[in-house]
Design a protein around this motif. Structure first.
Motif, PDB file in Angstrom:
ATOM      1  N   TYR A  33       0.878  -1.192   0.000  1.00  0.00           N
ATOM      2  CA  TYR A  33       0.000   0.000   0.000  1.00  0.00           C
ATOM      3  C   TYR A  33       0.907   1.231   0.000  1.00  0.00           C
ATOM      4  N   HIS A  34       0.576   2.215  -0.824  1.00  0.00           N
ATOM      5  CA  HIS A  34       1.361   3.456  -0.845  1.00  0.00           C
ATOM      6  C   HIS A  34       0.426   4.603  -0.472  1.00  0.00           C
ATOM      7  N   PRO A  35       0.720   5.323   0.606  1.00  0.00           N
ATOM      8  CA  PRO A  35      -0.196   6.373   1.080  1.00  0.00           C
ATOM      9  C   PRO A  35      -0.394   7.481   0.049  1.00  0.00           C
ATOM     10  N   PRO A  36      -1.435   8.310   0.240  1.00  0.00           N
ATOM     11  CA  PRO A  36      -1.687   9.409  -0.693  1.00  0.00           C
ATOM     12  C   PRO A  36      -0.478  10.324  -0.823  1.00  0.00           C
ATOM     13  N   GLU A  37      -0.309  10.861  -2.026  1.00  0.00           N
ATOM     14  CA  GLU A  37       0.818  11.774  -2.281  1.00  0.00           C
ATOM     15  C   GLU A  37       0.315  12.908  -3.152  1.00  0.00           C
ATOM     16  N   ASP A  39      -1.774  15.371  -4.949  1.00  0.00           N
ATOM     17  CA  ASP A  39      -3.236  15.380  -5.076  1.00  0.00           C
ATOM     18  C   ASP A  39      -3.786  14.006  -5.450  1.00  0.00           C
ATOM     19  N   LEU A  40      -2.987  12.963  -5.238  1.00  0.00           N
ATOM     20  CA  LEU A  40      -3.451  11.608  -5.584  1.00  0.00           C
ATOM     21  C   LEU A  40      -3.722  10.785  -4.327  1.00  0.00           C
ATOM     22  N   GLY A  41      -4.727   9.917  -4.423  1.00  0.00           N
ATOM     23  CA  GLY A  41      -5.053   9.026  -3.306  1.00  0.00           C
ATOM     24  C   GLY A  41      -4.086   7.846  -3.260  1.00  0.00           C
ATOM     25  N   PRO A  42      -4.365   6.873  -2.375  1.00  0.00           N
ATOM     26  CA  PRO A  42      -3.476   5.725  -2.202  1.00  0.00           C
ATOM     27  C   PRO A  42      -3.269   4.951  -3.509  1.00  0.00           C
ATOM     28  N   ARG A  43      -2.106   4.328  -3.600  1.00  0.00           N
ATOM     29  CA  ARG A  43      -1.810   3.445  -4.728  1.00  0.00           C
ATOM     30  C   ARG A  43      -1.352   2.106  -4.166  1.00  0.00           C
ATOM     31  N   TYR A  44      -1.375   1.058  -5.021  1.00  0.00           N
ATOM     32  CA  TYR A  44      -1.064  -0.307  -4.587  1.00  0.00           C
ATOM     33  C   TYR A  44      -0.085  -0.950  -5.555  1.00  0.00           C
ATOM     34  N   SER A  45       0.807  -1.787  -5.011  1.00  0.00           N
ATOM     35  CA  SER A  45       1.699  -2.583  -5.866  1.00  0.00           C
ATOM     36  C   SER A  45       1.092  -3.958  -6.049  1.00  0.00           C
ATOM     37  N   LEU A  46       1.339  -4.530  -7.216  1.00  0.00           N
ATOM     38  CA  LEU A  46       0.865  -5.889  -7.501  1.00  0.00           C
ATOM     39  C   LEU A  46       2.054  -6.780  -7.806  1.00  0.00           C
ATOM     40  N   GLU A  49       4.263  -6.730 -11.255  1.00  0.00           N
ATOM     41  CA  GLU A  49       4.056  -5.447 -11.954  1.00  0.00           C
ATOM     42  C   GLU A  49       4.977  -4.403 -11.334  1.00  0.00           C
ATOM     43  N   ASN A  50       5.647  -3.696 -12.226  1.00  0.00           N
ATOM     44  CA  ASN A  50       6.615  -2.726 -11.743  1.00  0.00           C
ATOM     45  C   ASN A  50       6.036  -1.311 -11.710  1.00  0.00           C
ATOM     46  N   ARG A  51       4.783  -1.161 -11.342  1.00  0.00           N
ATOM     47  CA  ARG A  51       4.160   0.166 -11.281  1.00  0.00           C
ATOM     48  C   ARG A  51       3.080   0.136 -10.218  1.00  0.00           C
ATOM     49  N   ARG A  52       2.492   1.304  -9.976  1.00  0.00           N
ATOM     50  CA  ARG A  52       1.488   1.402  -8.913  1.00  0.00           C
ATOM     51  C   ARG A  52       0.088   1.572  -9.501  1.00  0.00           C
ATOM     52  N   PHE A  53      -0.886   1.056  -8.771  1.00  0.00           N
ATOM     53  CA  PHE A  53      -2.260   1.032  -9.297  1.00  0.00           C
ATOM     54  C   PHE A  53      -3.228   1.797  -8.391  1.00  0.00           C
ATOM     55  N   LEU A  54      -4.236   2.350  -9.047  1.00  0.00           N
ATOM     56  CA  LEU A  54      -5.368   2.967  -8.349  1.00  0.00           C
ATOM     57  C   LEU A  54      -6.441   1.884  -8.211  1.00  0.00           C
ATOM     58  N   ARG A  55      -6.924   1.684  -6.995  1.00  0.00           N
ATOM     59  CA  ARG A  55      -7.930   0.625  -6.777  1.00  0.00           C
ATOM     60  C   ARG A  55      -9.332   1.217  -6.882  1.00  0.00           C
ATOM     61  N   MET A  56     -10.108   0.728  -7.832  1.00  0.00           N
ATOM     62  CA  MET A  56     -11.498   1.190  -7.996  1.00  0.00           C
ATOM     63  C   MET A  56     -12.469   0.041  -7.775  1.00  0.00           C
ATOM     64  N   SER A  57     -12.024  -1.004  -7.070  1.00  0.00           N
ATOM     65  CA  SER A  57     -12.939  -2.114  -6.828  1.00  0.00           C
ATOM     66  C   SER A  57     -12.768  -2.649  -5.412  1.00  0.00           C
ATOM     67  N   SER A  58     -12.542  -1.726  -4.478  1.00  0.00           N
ATOM     68  CA  SER A  58     -12.448  -2.140  -3.086  1.00  0.00           C
ATOM     69  C   SER A  58     -13.727  -1.694  -2.370  1.00  0.00           C
TER      70      SER A  58
END
Ligand SMILES: Cc1ncc(COP(=O)(O)O)c(C=O)c1O
Length: 407
Positions: A33-37, A39-46, A49-58
């Motif tokens: 889990y990556h906290p908000p930074e 003007d963006l909300g939290p992001r997640y690592s999978l 995958e070498n990048r961060r994701f926005l979760r729209m299905s939690s």
């Protein structure tokens, strides 16, 4: 490992699911889990995958899972009492944290008492085992959650003692009440508060107006039950859920701590007698270890936050971002089911197009879930978006921009 005959038999059974398109794809694995930074909300690592994701299905509508106070209270409880209860509740597994959560959730939903379960799923199964009998008729909405339906099967409710009314159709509910046989002494009307695949809600005020009219026809009355797993914490002016939003409180409220409150576990709230019947009869309560004290402490804290200025602020942001997203979808001309709930279905109505859109969003760093047959009926293929209180205006704009490019 050698392959057994059972393995081989199961493989061919699973292949049938694959061939019929009913098998679930492999699960994606969240690793951080990556906290908000900014003007963006939290992001997640999978994983992979070498990048961060926005979760729209939690389901974590108030976005409390990573709240420092919940984590601190869970830690303190663990240090005080350990990681596991060591027994089922009635033998030696009841800790003060379990009792405190029961008192807190009962107060939150305005009921006399509550019992906590490992999940809302097991709570629904427990209720069916606790309050019915041979002369009970169960009446439910056509789109009720799997746990309500499964609960009745586990409780062995005969098919003649079950009736189904068309989704949210109170006239059809009245038809079911009218048709109840003369040997029935108790009627239970049970429905989801928020229907999780659609984001629409039960008209509880109208349901109660009908059930009230029939109550005197049966010795034990007509008992109303709402499973408001997607509503409590996320819906209504103060997060009391669908009863608050639609202006009517059923006799029994079932819910989860695993969605808006960001933790885990379920509950049944009602009169002290109903809750005692649950404690005595619900096998899914009696014969299984309870939640950990960490879960209980975190969930109790989540309820306290929900009742604070911070909670109201989170609810307000949730409403604003939901409105922004729904209005944006409408402007882009996408079909959706109207309403103010943060479950926002985008009706694609085609399996291949649904999968393609989910892939496009994934490529743009957005996690969503596509719902296809048999989870939804053929022709109702949908992408279910879920907004939460930590999403920012920029996050929602990003999702809408990606969707606009797919038009
Ligand atoms: C209406 C309803 N009831 C129960 C559940 C299960 O909740 P839990 O994860 O607490 O078992 C869900 C979750 O999907 C739900 O939508």
């Amino acid at each position: 490992m050698t392959e057994t005959r059972l393995d081989r038999a199961l493989q061919s059974e699973l292949k049938i699911l694959q061939d019929e398109g009913r098998a679930k794809p492999p699960e994606r694995i969240i690793t951080a889990y990556h906290p908000p930074e900014n003007d963006l909300g939290p992001r997640y690592s999978l994983e992979g995958e070498n990048r961060r994701f926005l979760r729209m299905s939690s389901n974590s509508y108030l976005s409390l899972s990573n709240h420092p106070l919940l984590i601190a209270r869970a830690d303190n409880a663990t240090h005080a009492c350990g990681v596991g209860p060591g027994a089922v509740r009635f033998i030696d597994g009841t800790f003060s944290y379990h009792v405190a959560l029961e008192e807190r959730i009962a107060r939150f939903v305005g009921k006399e008492a509550a019992k906590i379960f490992n999940s809302a799923y097991t709570a629904n199964c427990g209720l069916a085992l606790s309050i019915g009998g041979k002369a009970t008729q169960w009446i439910g909405d056509q789109l009720n959650h799997n746990s309500i339906i499964r609960g009745m099967r586990i409780a062995g409710v005969p098919s003649g003692n079950k009736s189904i009314y068309a989704h949210n159709d109170v006239e059809d509910l009245q038809r079911c009440l009218e048709a109840v046989g003369g040997d029935i002494t108790r009627v239970v009307v049970i429905f989801d508060g928020i229907f999780s695949m659609r984001g629409d809600y039960a008209p509880i005020d109208k349901i109660l107006a009908i059930t009230d009219r029939y109550s005197d026809k049966f010795t034990d009355g007509v008992i109303t039950v709402v499973d408001d797993s997607h509503g409590i914490g996320a819906y209504g002016a103060t997060g009391r859920g669908t009863p608050e939003f639609s202006g009517g409180t059923p006799d029994i409220i079932i819910g989860t701590f695993g969605k808006a409150f960001g933790v885990n576990g379920g509950f049944i709230a009602g009169s002290g007698t109903v809750v005692e019947a649950v404690r005595q009869r619900a096998d899914t309560y009696i014969y299984t270890n309870p939640l950990s004290v960490a879960d209980c402490a975190a969930a109790t804290t989540a309820l306290d936050i929900c009742d604070s200025a911070e909670g109201l602020q989170r609810l307000d942001n949730l409403r604003q971002r939901t409105r922004q997203f729904r209005e944006g979808l409408e402007k882009l001309g996408f079909e959706t089911i109207p309403g103010p709930h943060p479950v926002v279905p985008l009706l694609v109505r085609d399996t291949a197009k649904t999968h393609a859109l989910v892939k496009r969003l994934f490529a743009a760093g957005i996690l969503v879930v596509g719902l296809t047959f048999p989870v939804v009926p053929k022709g109702d293929e949908t992408i279910r978006f879920q907004v939460n209180a930590a999403h920012t205006e920029a996050d929602i704009d990003l999702v809408l921009e990606v969707l606009a490019r797919t038009q």
